[in-house]
Enzyme design. Structure first.
Site, mmCIF file in Angstrom:
data_model
loop_
_atom_site.group_PDB
_atom_site.id
_atom_site.type_symbol
_atom_site.label_atom_id
_atom_site.label_comp_id
_atom_site.label_asym_id
_atom_site.label_seq_id
_atom_site.Cartn_x
_atom_site.Cartn_y
_atom_site.Cartn_z
ATOM 1 N N GLY A 212 0.840 -1.213 0.000
ATOM 2 C CA GLY A 212 0.000 0.000 0.000
ATOM 3 C C GLY A 212 0.859 1.241 0.000
ATOM 4 O O GLY A 212 2.062 1.181 -0.287
ATOM 5 N N ASN A 213 0.276 2.367 0.269
ATOM 6 C CA ASN A 213 1.054 3.607 0.401
ATOM 7 C C ASN A 213 0.399 4.516 1.436
ATOM 8 O O ASN A 213 -0.670 4.204 1.973
ATOM 9 C CB ASN A 213 1.223 4.298 -0.956
ATOM 10 C CG ASN A 213 -0.104 4.727 -1.541
ATOM 11 O OD1 ASN A 213 -0.802 5.559 -0.977
ATOM 12 N ND2 ASN A 213 -0.482 4.127 -2.671
ATOM 13 N N HIS A 214 1.062 5.646 1.703
ATOM 14 C CA HIS A 214 0.630 6.499 2.819
ATOM 15 C C HIS A 214 -0.486 7.480 2.469
ATOM 16 O O HIS A 214 -0.794 8.356 3.272
ATOM 17 C CB HIS A 214 1.817 7.299 3.353
ATOM 18 C CG HIS A 214 2.791 6.458 4.108
ATOM 19 N ND1 HIS A 214 2.438 5.760 5.229
ATOM 20 C CD2 HIS A 214 4.099 6.197 3.888
ATOM 21 C CE1 HIS A 214 3.492 5.107 5.683
ATOM 22 N NE2 HIS A 214 4.514 5.357 4.880
ATOM 23 N N SER A 215 -1.079 7.401 1.296
ATOM 24 C CA SER A 215 -2.121 8.384 0.929
ATOM 25 C C SER A 215 -3.266 8.332 1.944
ATOM 26 O O SER A 215 -3.782 7.258 2.271
ATOM 27 C CB SER A 215 -2.657 8.066 -0.462
ATOM 28 O OG SER A 215 -3.822 8.818 -0.679
ATOM 29 N N ALA A 280 -3.702 7.772 -5.151
ATOM 30 C CA ALA A 280 -2.315 7.316 -5.263
ATOM 31 C C ALA A 280 -2.384 5.829 -5.590
ATOM 32 O O ALA A 280 -2.398 4.969 -4.699
ATOM 33 C CB ALA A 280 -1.580 7.548 -3.952
#
Ligand code: CTP
Length: 403
Positions: A212-215, A280
């Site tokens: 995943g990512n930090h968005s 994102a």
């Protein structure tokens, strides 16, 4: 969310028996989320007390230029009050006040505020039937309407005199409905369908793990909220976030992976007028998703990743009437990279945020963006809360689609 939410509404009360209904009107406006201040003509205080209206509105009530009983009284600034107001609603509006408004007479605070007001003015006449029909009243209406004031017509019914006819002030509920409908008509994105993607995507590795990512999704959610408050019909395609949408007219479509977001975006794009892709999206995902939890065995684990489909580029390739907006998060050669993306993905606008700028990025509550349009015109903004950035972006889009 009500179109009146957050609006500063100045309620003008004049000396008619319907002034007692102003108390209900204050409560209804507050219930819609508006901030209410009241300005009264001196004679209207015989019909409803300032204490009632100040208690209900939770604000001081204004009725004269100064408070005569207070030696240290300050001048009540009519210009300031008028500028504070997003809307000025005069209810009840008597024949006397209407005639003065029509002719520029300025012998009390309410009239001074009226003459200083730059905001929309609504008035709800209330008087006896013969006064209502009188040619001078009709002339007042015509003049006031020609100045752009909006009349909330009186109703037919029993009047305080005991006579039956037209002259009863519209009911407070009808006044609120009238104003809400009128404001909705004038919203710049009314009739437009806006699709927004927001948040991260999660790409499964096995049943319990993902990439995943930090968005946080905050930027996309702020745009969705703002677009809805500007009258748009909004579909928000959201990756996994811990946010809820403020405006309950927004349709939220929850997705997890890039592929799900791709499918959802293509489902809603054709019917959209504007598409804003702020998500994102993962660029890569595991080539294979393990059906069981991967056990730790070896000292190293290699994941083979494959490219996800670029949603924005795929929409750019098929767009016809849609105004398509992409985001670019860059760390170097920002302007150049963003311009290349704009062209490559066939966008109408790209919103650039540089991770080198303080206050920009996808985790915090603020952002610093530069807008670049199709003609490579760039417009940089200062660091602002994301809610304000959302407003800037939408104002820019509205300007462009209106051209
Ligand atoms: N985007 C998308 N689908 C993807 C990847 C990105 O729709 N699979 C969209 C994002 O929502 C954003 C824009 O493309 O509006 C830019 O994304 P970004 O990751 O900055 O650029 P990429 O095109 O992926 O290029 P790179 O990662 O090389 O910078």
């Amino acid at each position: 969310m009500s179109v009146l939410s957050g609006k500063n509404i100045l309620l003008g009360v004049t000396a008619g028996i319907a002034a007692y209904k102003s108390a209900f009107l204050v409560r209804l406006l507050l219930k819609e989320g508006a901030n209410v201040k009241v300005v009264m003509t001196p004679a209207s205080k015989e019909f409803v007390t300032p204490l009632t209206l100040s208690t209900l509105s939770k604000n001081e009530v204004f009725s004269s230029f100064t408070n005569e009983e207070d030696d240290n009284a300050q001048w009540n600034n009519h210009v300031e009050l008028a500028l504070w107001a997003d809307l000025f609603v005069i209810a009840p509006a008597t024949a006397n006040t209407l005639s003065k408004m029509a002719n520029g007479t300025c012998d009390n605070l309410l009239l001074a505020v009226y003459l200083s007001a730059k905001c929309p003015v609504y008035y709800a006449p209330a008087m006896d039937l013969d006064m209502y029909k009188h040619p001078t009243t009709t002339t007042s209406f015509e003049k006031l309407d020609s100045f752009g004031n909006k009349r909330i017509d009186a109703m037919h019914g029993e009047l305080a005199s005991g006579l039956v006819g037209k002259g009863r002030m519209a009911e407070p509920e009808d006044i609120v409905d009238f104003i809400s409908r009128d404001l909705e008509q004038g919203l710049p994105l009314r009739g437009k369908r806006v699709m927004i993607t927001a948040g991260p995507t999660f790409e499964a590795i096995d049943p319990v793990r993902f990439i995943g990512n930090h968005s946080s999704g905050k930027m996309g959610y702020a745009i969705a909220d703002c677009a809805a408050s500007l009258g748009a019909e909004v579909t928000l395609i959201s990756g996994p976030v811990s946010l809820s949408i403020g405006n309950d007219s927004v349709k939220v479509v929850s997705v997890t992976s890039a592929e799900e977001m791709y499918q959802a975006a293509h489902r809603y794009f054709d019917e959209s007028d504007i598409a804003i892709l702020s998500a994102a999206v993962a660029d890569y995902r595991p080539a294979e998703v393990a059906s069981e939890k991967i056990k730790k065995k070896d000292s190293e684990l290699h994941l083979k990743l494959e490219k996800t489909r670029d949603i924005l580029a795929s929409l750019g390739a098929k767009k016809d009437k849609q105004y398509l907006v992409g985001f670019a998060l860059e760390t170097q050669n920002e302007l150049e990279n963003a311009k290349t993306k704009l062209k490559k993905k066939n966008l109408d606008l790209i919103v650039l945020n540089s991770l080198r700028d303080k206050g920009a990025g996808f985790k915090g509550d603020t952002n610093k963006v530069t807008l670049i349009n199709k003609d490579n015109k760039t417009l940089p903004f200062e660091v602002k809360p994301k809610t304000e950035v959302a407003r800037d972006i939408l104002a820019y889009i509205i300007d462009e689609i209106d051209e």
